[in-house]
Motif scaffolding. Structure first.
Motif, short mmCIF file in Angstrom:
data_model
loop_
_atom_site.label_atom_id
_atom_site.label_comp_id
_atom_site.label_asym_id
_atom_site.label_seq_id
_atom_site.Cartn_x
_atom_site.Cartn_y
_atom_site.Cartn_z
N GLY A 49 1.18 -1.19 -0.07
CA GLY A 49 0.37 -0.32 -0.14
C GLY A 49 1.46 0.66 0.16
N HIS A 50 -0.08 2.44 0.02
CA HIS A 50 1.17 3.87 -0.11
C HIS A 50 0.43 4.13 1.49
N HIS A 51 1.12 5.41 1.98
CA HIS A 51 0.62 6.14 3.03
C HIS A 51 0.14 7.45 2.55
N HIS A 52 -0.95 7.83 3.24
CA HIS A 52 -1.78 8.66 3.09
C HIS A 52 -1.55 9.44 4.80
N LEU A 53 -0.80 10.82 5.31
CA LEU A 53 -0.88 11.66 6.06
C LEU A 53 -1.95 12.14 6.42
N LEU A 54 -3.25 12.04 7.37
CA LEU A 54 -4.01 12.83 7.85
C LEU A 54 -3.68 13.84 8.65
N ILE A 55 -3.84 15.67 8.58
CA ILE A 55 -3.45 15.58 9.62
C ILE A 55 -4.98 17.17 10.09
N ASP A 56 -5.67 16.89 11.58
CA ASP A 56 -6.38 17.65 12.40
C ASP A 56 -7.20 17.46 11.85
N THR A 57 -7.33 15.45 11.37
CA THR A 57 -8.90 15.39 11.37
C THR A 57 -8.97 14.08 11.87
N ASP A 58 -9.96 13.28 11.92
CA ASP A 58 -10.11 11.94 11.96
C ASP A 58 -10.21 11.30 10.84
N VAL A 59 -10.29 9.73 11.43
CA VAL A 59 -10.12 8.84 10.19
C VAL A 59 -11.97 8.58 9.12
N PRO A 60 -11.63 9.47 8.06
CA PRO A 60 -13.17 8.61 7.54
C PRO A 60 -14.08 7.63 7.79
N GLU B 47 8.14 15.98 3.59
CA GLU B 47 8.14 18.20 4.38
C GLU B 47 6.84 18.39 5.15
N VAL B 48 6.43 19.05 5.87
CA VAL B 48 5.06 19.44 6.52
C VAL B 48 5.28 21.05 6.78
N THR B 49 4.51 21.95 6.54
CA THR B 49 4.24 23.25 7.52
C THR B 49 3.01 22.91 8.10
N LEU B 50 2.73 23.86 8.80
CA LEU B 50 1.67 23.75 9.34
C LEU B 50 2.05 25.00 10.47
N ALA B 51 0.55 26.13 10.64
CA ALA B 51 0.98 27.26 11.52
C ALA B 51 0.84 26.80 12.59
N ILE C 130 -1.08 10.75 17.00
CA ILE C 130 -0.18 11.88 17.37
C ILE C 130 -0.17 13.09 17.32
N THR C 131 0.18 13.87 18.49
CA THR C 131 0.39 15.23 19.13
C THR C 131 1.12 16.21 18.50
N VAL C 132 1.67 16.94 17.46
CA VAL C 132 3.22 17.27 17.85
C VAL C 132 2.42 19.86 18.13
N THR D 39 -2.44 17.77 15.06
CA THR D 39 -3.03 16.02 14.99
C THR D 39 -2.13 15.91 14.13
N LEU D 40 -1.50 13.94 14.14
CA LEU D 40 -1.36 13.48 12.90
C LEU D 40 -1.37 12.29 13.40
N GLN D 41 -1.83 11.66 12.03
CA GLN D 41 -2.06 10.56 12.03
C GLN D 41 -1.92 9.89 10.61
N LEU D 42 -1.81 8.20 10.29
CA LEU D 42 -1.12 7.54 9.44
C LEU D 42 -2.96 6.78 8.17
N LEU D 43 -2.55 6.10 7.38
CA LEU D 43 -3.54 5.53 7.16
C LEU D 43 -3.40 5.05 6.05
N LEU D 44 -2.79 4.13 5.62
CA LEU D 44 -2.63 3.30 4.27
C LEU D 44 -3.49 2.75 3.60
N GLY D 45 -3.35 3.23 2.43
CA GLY D 45 -4.31 2.89 1.29
C GLY D 45 -3.18 1.91 -0.16
N ASN D 46 -4.61 0.97 -0.53
CA ASN D 46 -3.77 0.67 -1.56
C ASN D 46 -3.58 1.19 -2.91
N TYR D 47 -4.02 0.33 -4.39
CA TYR D 47 -3.14 0.46 -5.54
C TYR D 47 -4.37 1.83 -5.22
N ALA D 48 -5.61 2.13 -5.02
CA ALA D 48 -6.93 2.27 -5.50
C ALA D 48 -7.38 4.11 -4.47
#
Length: 142
Positions: A71-82, A106-110, A137-139, A115-124
């Motif tokens: 799969g490949h990565h998706h980075l969720l920023i300041d949101t919940d898992v759909p 690299e991420v640029t935030l105010a 996690i919280t930064v 909050t950050l969270q990773l969610l793996l997605g498949n080919y689609a």
């Protein structure tokens, strides 16, 4: 149209869509794990900071490459898992796609708490079954 006809018509429209969505889902090993190598939970970071993704018991493959156990990565920023994980993940300011198979960014935030969270997605870009989701996690951005 009467209620029975409307119900039947709706079922005929929805069934193919549900079948297509289900056919796009990929299985994930029960022991698959996605996590943050960097930053750590509670870290204080600069406005632009490096994020490194970790993955255990699966491989990384770019979007469009249909290969079991990847799969490949998706980075969720300041949101919940759909709530609907049977659909492709949207590309938004809060859901960043790494369909090229990237394992860091690299991420640029105010300034402030984020909050950050990773969610793996498949080919689609559809989350696996079961979903491979990191802890949130919280930064604190300076």
């Amino acid at each position: 149209m009467n209620r029975i006809a409307i119900t039947l018509f709706s079922a005929l429209l929805i069934a193919p869509v549900a079948a297509i969505a289900e056919s796009m889902m990929s299985e994930a090993p029960a022991n698959a794990d996605v996590y943050f190598v960097q930053p750590t939970d509670g870290a204080t970071v600069d406005q632009t900071f490096k994020v490194v993704f970790g993955l255990r018991n699966m491989g990384v493959a770019p979007a469009g490459v249909e290969k079991a156990g990847t799969g490949h990565h998706h980075l969720l920023i300041d949101t919940d898992v759909p709530s609907d994980l049977s659909q492709p993940l949207p590309a938004t300011d809060h859901v960043k796609h790494f369909g090229g198979g990237q394992t860091e960014t690299e991420v640029t935030l105010a300034p402030g708490k984020h909050t950050l969270q990773l969610l793996l997605g498949n080919y689609a870009h559809v989350p696996h079954h079961p979903p491979v989701i990191s802890e949130k996690i919280t930064v604190m951005v300076k």
